[in-house]
Write an enzyme that holds these catalytic residues in place. Structure first.
Site, PDB file in Angstrom:
ATOM      1  N   ASP A   1      -3.840   8.184  -1.059  1.00 15.53           N
ATOM      2  CA  ASP A   1      -4.406   7.519   0.114  1.00 15.53           C
ATOM      3  C   ASP A   1      -5.924   7.445   0.009  1.00 15.53           C
ATOM      4  O   ASP A   1      -6.560   8.176  -0.767  1.00 15.53           O
ATOM      5  CB  ASP A   1      -3.992   8.284   1.375  1.00 15.53           C
TER       6      ASP A   1
ATOM      7  N   ASP B   1       0.242   0.508   7.794  1.00 16.97           N
ATOM      8  CA  ASP B   1       0.625   1.609   8.682  1.00 16.97           C
ATOM      9  C   ASP B   1       1.464   1.117   9.854  1.00 16.97           C
ATOM     10  O   ASP B   1       2.098   1.908  10.549  1.00 16.97           O
ATOM     11  CB  ASP B   1      -0.621   2.319   9.221  1.00 16.97           C
TER      12      ASP B   1
END
Length: 696
Positions: free
Chosen positions: A448, A516
């Site tokens: 990430d 997301d």
């Protein structure tokens, strides 16, 4: 025949792909000049296109402007420059001098130098089917400042009009497809954030305004780069349009000199006459054949713990989730943030990559072994490029982050960015990642990056601008090294969702986290834009809980599954608290996905009805003799009857059987009339239909 030929008497090179041709030549002043890009032509036909430069109309307008293969700044050239240099004595203009060329079956190199200064330029062309890869390398014997170094300039044919297709968005709303007529002048798509970015993506497609999903000429250009980038379309009053693109941004200067060459990333170009659908399928085939490191694999069904637990990570809680995931048929269990350091929230611990012993008293190995014992692979979340100011790492090495003297260090998500261009930082990251993977038997990393660059300085370094390129290249090198050291390791690229999706990162990872936002209705649009260039084989998509944490919308579980099943299926809900009926449905749909997974992940995508309104959206994948059709009714209106869904990509003379209903159809009827869908009543209705071509 595909390949590269040199027409010596015309100083022209012809590159022929599977169904397209690209040609360039040397002008009288040694400037490399574009000749042709489009449907396949024989060499003799290319020669017929070579004409003398048109005379200037006046002192202000050049009818040949925009035809340079790499538009260099200098002389009376005023087109958008792809190459701008500044020599030590202040001279800025570049004057080309041709030296030689070298060619193999698929790689052409053209060697140039400046006529006076010791700067060498090599233009690279590499055939990949109907995709042409281009890039530029620069070297010099004395220091040269390179103000702009795009990988290529792509000149398009003169059309009556031009239309641009691209994607835009933001966090939780990535890859929203936009089609608009190209304005005159320069249109710039870019990221100045140090990452690919949520707000745009480094590709553009161009047509004459009449192309459809199934018909029309489409040109595409995509950049293989995961840092700051820029694509510029330039449309002149003379009717010409070019696309120029590369890494970097305004104000960042590359310094080339002895021992310091500069190689730009690949800019890939594609032509098709089959509309946007054919363009997407050609891009997908290119990514599968020439970009992804393990394209032939089937990506596993995964479970990710983030939305179930957030930072409340414990060994017992993860075990419970893993046991339920295994019972549903999950093949890869991924533990997300919260397992290390003082990471009980986003305020602290990032950078301290040691196991939190309060949460895992005996370390990670018992959990990893338990997951493996359940028949699943084990994955873990990491964010190597970031640090919390409240961390042992930052307290020990405050100089490791991007920063400028006498300027505040801006925090986003309470994080600062580590400078991976520093060899000591890159070595530190490799050491702990190699140890984490090797000592625990980690199978999968979710990599990430949750914020862009700011205060991108490097105090004490003479050439601070180089961090903009070298940070990304250090990330690439680290990914490459980890994969070499651990051949069975697989990696997902994530950057706050879809902030790092591009051809450069896909060459080093196995899949990308698309957004997301897991709301199924929003995902139809996000996945529609993503699939314009990138394949389903790399598109991670989760089924999560109601109401969705981004939109607060509640959507039926079956609809959520059917949307996620159009990519790499994942589960991200709090499955230990799902009711029995939901668990039973989930098991059935995971099993169905595994059956159609080869079709979805390796098949050809056909967009049948785009998600442009709240009506029916549909797509299909065709792989050999198998077809998977996905149809989604977003909202029902006026009790309207459902129309048959016309399919695409089938054998017109074949027959197809639905193994669930037992019905058979002719390929011709499915193409001309359509498939009856039998969608359930109401809003958020969906269906997945399998079709198998019958062997006769």
């Amino acid at each position: 025949m595909a390949g590269i030929s040199f027409l010596d008497g015309h100083r022209t090179w012809v590159l022929t792909g599977e169904s397209s041709t690209y040609a360039l030549r040397l002008g009288e002043d040694d400037v490399p000049v574009h000749v042709y890009w489009g449907p396949a032509l024989a060499d003799a036909d290319v020669v017929a296109l070579i004409g003398k430069p048109l005379p200037r109309w006046d002192g202000f307008n050049d009818p040949d402007e925009g035809l340079d293969e790499l538009a260099a700044d200098g002389g009376t050239r005023y087109w958008t420059p792809a190459l701008q240099v500044r020599f030590a004595d202040g001279t800025r203009a570049l004057e080309w001098r041709y030296s030689d060329y070298a060619a193999t079956d698929d790689h052409l190199r053209l060697f140039f130098a400046d006529r006076h200064y010791p700067l060498r330029i090599t233009l690279h062309y590499r055939l990949r089917g109907d995709v042409l890869e281009r890039w530029t390398s620069l070297s010099a014997d004395t220091d040269v400042e390179v103000v702009r170094a795009d990988s290529a300039t792509w000149a398009l044919p003169v059309f009556e009009d031009y239309r641009l297709s691209h994607v835009t968005g933001r966090w939780a709303a990535e890859t929203q497809l936009v089609r608009q007529l190209a304005p005159h002048g320069e249109t710039v798509f870019a990221s100045r954030r140090g990452i690919t970015g949520h707000h745009a993506n480094p590709w553009v497609m161009v047509d004459d305004g009449t192309a459809t999903e199934r018909h029309g000429e489409v040109y595409g250009v995509a950049l293989a780069w995961s840092g700051s980038w820029r694509l510029t379309t330039t449309r002149s009053s003379t009717g010409r349009l070019t696309v120029s693109g590369g890494f970097g941004q305004d104000g960042v200067v590359h310094r080339v000199g002895p021992g310091r060459p500069l190689v730009t990333p690949v800019s890939a170009g594609l032509y098709t006459d089959g509309g946007f659908g054919a363009a997407s399928r050609a891009w997908h085939a290119y990514v599968l054949a020439h970009v992804l490191p393990h394209p032939g694999e089937l990506r596993p069904v995964l479970y990710n713990s983030w939305e179930a637990t957030g930072f409340d990570v414990t060994e017992a809680g993860q075990r419970a989730l893993a046991e339920q995931a295994a019972a549903l048929g999950v093949e890869l269990f991924v533990m997300d943030d919260g397992w290390f350091g003082a990471r009980t929230g986003d305020h602290a611990g990032l950078g301290d990559w040691h196991v939190n012993r309060a949460r895992f008293p005996d370390g990670l190995k018992p959990l990893v072994d338990a997951v493996h014992g359940l028949g699943m692979r084990f994955g873990i979340w990491v964010e190597p490029e970031m640090v919390n100011p409240d961390s042992d790492l930052y307290r020990a090495h405050p100089d490791w982050v991007l920063h400028d003297p006498h300027r505040r260090r801006s925090e986003l998500r309470r994080q600062l960015v580590l400078n991976f261009a520093r060899p000591d930082v890159a070595a530190w990251a490799h050491e702990w990642l190699d140890r984490l993977v090797g000592s625990h038997g980690i199978d999968f990393l979710k990599w990430d990056m949750n914020r862009p660059f700011s205060e991108a300085g490097w105090p004490g370094e003479a050439d601070q601008d180089r961090l903009w390129v070298e940070h990304t290249r250090a990330v690439y090198a680290l990914l490459d090294r980890l994969r070499a050291d651990h051949p069975d390791l697989r990696i997902e690229s994530c950057s706050g969702g879809g902030g790092r999706i591009d051809l450069g990162v896909l060459a080093r990872t196995d899949q990308v986290w698309t957004s997301d936002n897991t709301d199924a209705l929003d995902r139809l649009r996000i996945q529609h834009g993503y699939g314009q260039l990138y394949p389903a084989r790399a598109m991670a998509a989760w089924v999560t809980d109601n109401p969705n944490f981004v939109t607060a919308r509640s959507v039926p579980l079956r609809f959520r599954f059917h949307v996620a099943m159009a990519g790499v299926l994942g589960l991200g809900g709090d499955i230990v608290h799902w009711p029995d009926d939901d668990l039973a449905l989930a098991r059935d749909l995971v099993a169905l996905y595994k059956d159609i997974r080869p079709v979805v992940q390796h098949g050809a995508l056909y967009r049948l009805r785009p998600p442009v309104d709240d009506g029916l959206t549909a797509l299909s994948y065709v792989h050999g003799d198998r077809v998977a059709v996905f149809a989604y009714r977003q909202a029902a209106h006026f009790n309207a009857p459902e129309r048959p869904l016309r399919l695409a990509g089938l054998d017109r003379g074949g027959r197809y059987r639905d193994p669930d209903s037992g019905r058979t159809y002719s390929g011709a009827a499915l193409l001309a009339h359509g498939l009856p869908l039998a969608l359930p009543a109401g809003d958020f209705a969906s269906v997945v239909v399998r079709l198998d071509r019958i062997k006769i």
